[in-house]
Design a protein around this motif. Structure first.
Motif, PDB file in Angstrom:
ATOM      1  N   GLY A  25       0.794  -1.214   0.000  1.00 31.80           N
ATOM      2  CA  GLY A  25       0.000   0.000   0.000  1.00 31.80           C
ATOM      3  C   GLY A  25       0.822   1.257   0.000  1.00 31.80           C
ATOM      4  N   THR A  26       0.152   2.324   0.399  1.00 30.72           N
ATOM      5  CA  THR A  26       0.735   3.653   0.397  1.00 30.72           C
ATOM      6  C   THR A  26       0.386   4.343   1.712  1.00 30.72           C
ATOM      7  OG1 THR A  26       0.303   3.729  -1.979  1.00 30.72           O
ATOM      8  CG2 THR A  26       0.874   5.802  -0.925  1.00 30.72           C
ATOM      9  N   SER A  27       1.369   4.994   2.315  1.00 32.30           N
ATOM     10  CA  SER A  27       1.108   5.736   3.554  1.00 32.30           C
ATOM     11  C   SER A  27       0.466   7.079   3.211  1.00 32.30           C
ATOM     12  CB  SER A  27       2.421   5.975   4.313  1.00 32.30           C
ATOM     13  OG  SER A  27       3.202   6.937   3.626  1.00 32.30           O
ATOM     14  N   ARG A  28       0.003   7.793   4.213  1.00 34.76           N
ATOM     15  CA  ARG A  28      -0.581   9.123   4.003  1.00 34.76           C
ATOM     16  C   ARG A  28       0.423  10.074   3.349  1.00 34.76           C
ATOM     17  NH1 ARG A  28      -5.463   9.503   6.535  1.00 34.76           N
ATOM     18  NH2 ARG A  28      -5.792   8.164   8.318  1.00 34.76           N
ATOM     19  N   GLU A  29       1.692   9.855   3.610  1.00 45.08           N
ATOM     20  CA  GLU A  29       2.743  10.703   3.048  1.00 45.08           C
ATOM     21  C   GLU A  29       3.108  10.293   1.622  1.00 45.08           C
ATOM     22  OE1 GLU A  29       3.127   9.115   6.137  1.00 45.08           O
ATOM     23  OE2 GLU A  29       2.299  10.885   7.115  1.00 45.08           O
ATOM     24  N   GLY A  30       2.527   9.195   1.117  1.00 47.60           N
ATOM     25  CA  GLY A  30       2.805   8.751  -0.246  1.00 47.60           C
ATOM     26  C   GLY A  30       3.911   7.717  -0.349  1.00 47.60           C
ATOM     27  N   ASP A  31       4.425   7.233   0.770  1.00 42.82           N
ATOM     28  CA  ASP A  31       5.465   6.208   0.743  1.00 42.82           C
ATOM     29  C   ASP A  31       4.843   4.847   0.478  1.00 42.82           C
ATOM     30  OD1 ASP A  31       7.523   8.036   1.400  1.00 42.82           O
ATOM     31  OD2 ASP A  31       6.941   7.923   3.517  1.00 42.82           O
ATOM     32  N   SER A  32       5.376   4.146  -0.515  1.00 40.84           N
ATOM     33  CA  SER A  32       4.865   2.816  -0.858  1.00 40.84           C
ATOM     34  C   SER A  32       5.573   1.763  -0.024  1.00 40.84           C
ATOM     35  CB  SER A  32       5.100   2.536  -2.342  1.00 40.84           C
ATOM     36  OG  SER A  32       4.423   3.478  -3.131  1.00 40.84           O
ATOM     37  N   PHE A  33       4.880   0.660   0.243  1.00 38.52           N
ATOM     38  CA  PHE A  33       5.474  -0.430   1.002  1.00 38.52           C
ATOM     39  C   PHE A  33       4.913  -1.765   0.532  1.00 38.52           C
ATOM     40  CE2 PHE A  33       1.730   1.007   3.234  1.00 38.52           C
ATOM     41  CZ  PHE A  33       1.042  -0.169   3.464  1.00 38.52           C
ATOM     42  N   LEU A  34       5.696  -2.799   0.725  1.00 37.49           N
ATOM     43  CA  LEU A  34       5.304  -4.181   0.447  1.00 37.49           C
ATOM     44  C   LEU A  34       5.910  -5.021   1.552  1.00 37.49           C
ATOM     45  CD1 LEU A  34       4.094  -6.430  -1.327  1.00 37.49           C
ATOM     46  CD2 LEU A  34       6.188  -6.334  -2.709  1.00 37.49           C
ATOM     47  N   VAL A  35       5.064  -5.714   2.308  1.00 38.25           N
ATOM     48  CA  VAL A  35       5.540  -6.498   3.450  1.00 38.25           C
ATOM     49  C   VAL A  35       4.897  -7.872   3.450  1.00 38.25           C
ATOM     50  CG1 VAL A  35       5.898  -4.434   4.876  1.00 38.25           C
ATOM     51  CG2 VAL A  35       3.751  -5.697   5.055  1.00 38.25           C
ATOM     52  N   GLU A  36       5.591  -8.812   4.098  1.00 34.63           N
ATOM     53  CA  GLU A  36       4.970 -10.091   4.423  1.00 34.63           C
ATOM     54  C   GLU A  36       4.500  -9.965   5.857  1.00 34.63           C
ATOM     55  OE1 GLU A  36       5.726 -14.900   4.614  1.00 34.63           O
ATOM     56  OE2 GLU A  36       7.321 -13.615   3.830  1.00 34.63           O
ATOM     57  N   TRP A  37       3.273 -10.364   6.105  1.00 40.27           N
ATOM     58  CA  TRP A  37       2.611 -10.163   7.384  1.00 40.27           C
ATOM     59  C   TRP A  37       2.501 -11.489   8.116  1.00 40.27           C
ATOM     60  CZ3 TRP A  37       1.367  -5.856   9.859  1.00 40.27           C
ATOM     61  CH2 TRP A  37       0.398  -5.892  10.859  1.00 40.27           C
TER      62      TRP A  37
END
Length: 127
Positions: A55-67
């Motif tokens: 997804g994307t944070s409010r600041e526009g930083d993208s992320f991809l994680v294993e949960w």
């Protein structure tokens, strides 16, 4: 002895909360903070053994994680996003081995077992 398997339905809210629900109408069983605390998408690998969040944070930083769905924590964070995004990053898994995510008119690829990006497609011109 039979093994008990409990299956949850996960939901993500725009307030950055991940909730896990059972099929009993009692309410969510857990309430976790999602990575980035904003817009995200969750997806299990095709064999159902691994859960990913992108997804994307409010600041526009993208992320991809294993949960880690049992403990509600990030198991690994994939690296390779470079720019701020104006929308939710889309992603998918394939063959229980690869991750692909679209960002800035490109598709980026990771091996699920390695946090470093494998490769990136050439820039796709949208007309």
């Amino acid at each position: 002895m039979a093994k008990l398997v409990v299956q949850f339905v996960y939901s993500l809210a725009i307030d950055g909360k991940i909730k896990a629900w059972l099929y009993d109408n009692i309410g969510s069983r857990v309430d976790y903070d999602a990575p980035g605390n904003w817009c995200s998408t969750m997806l299990y690998s095709s064999d159902g053994s691994r859960l990913f969040c992108c997804g994307t944070s409010r600041e526009g930083d993208s992320f991809l994680v294993e949960w880690n769905d049992l403990e509600g924590v990030i198991k690994r964070t994939y690296v390779g996003f470079q720019k701020k995004s104006i929308g939710v990053v889309q992603f998918d898994t394939t063959q229980n081995h690869f991750l692909a995510a679209g960002e800035e008119n490109q598709i980026k690829f990771w091996d699920m077992d390695n946090v470093n990006m494998l490769t990136v497609s050439p820039t796709i011109e949208i007309q």
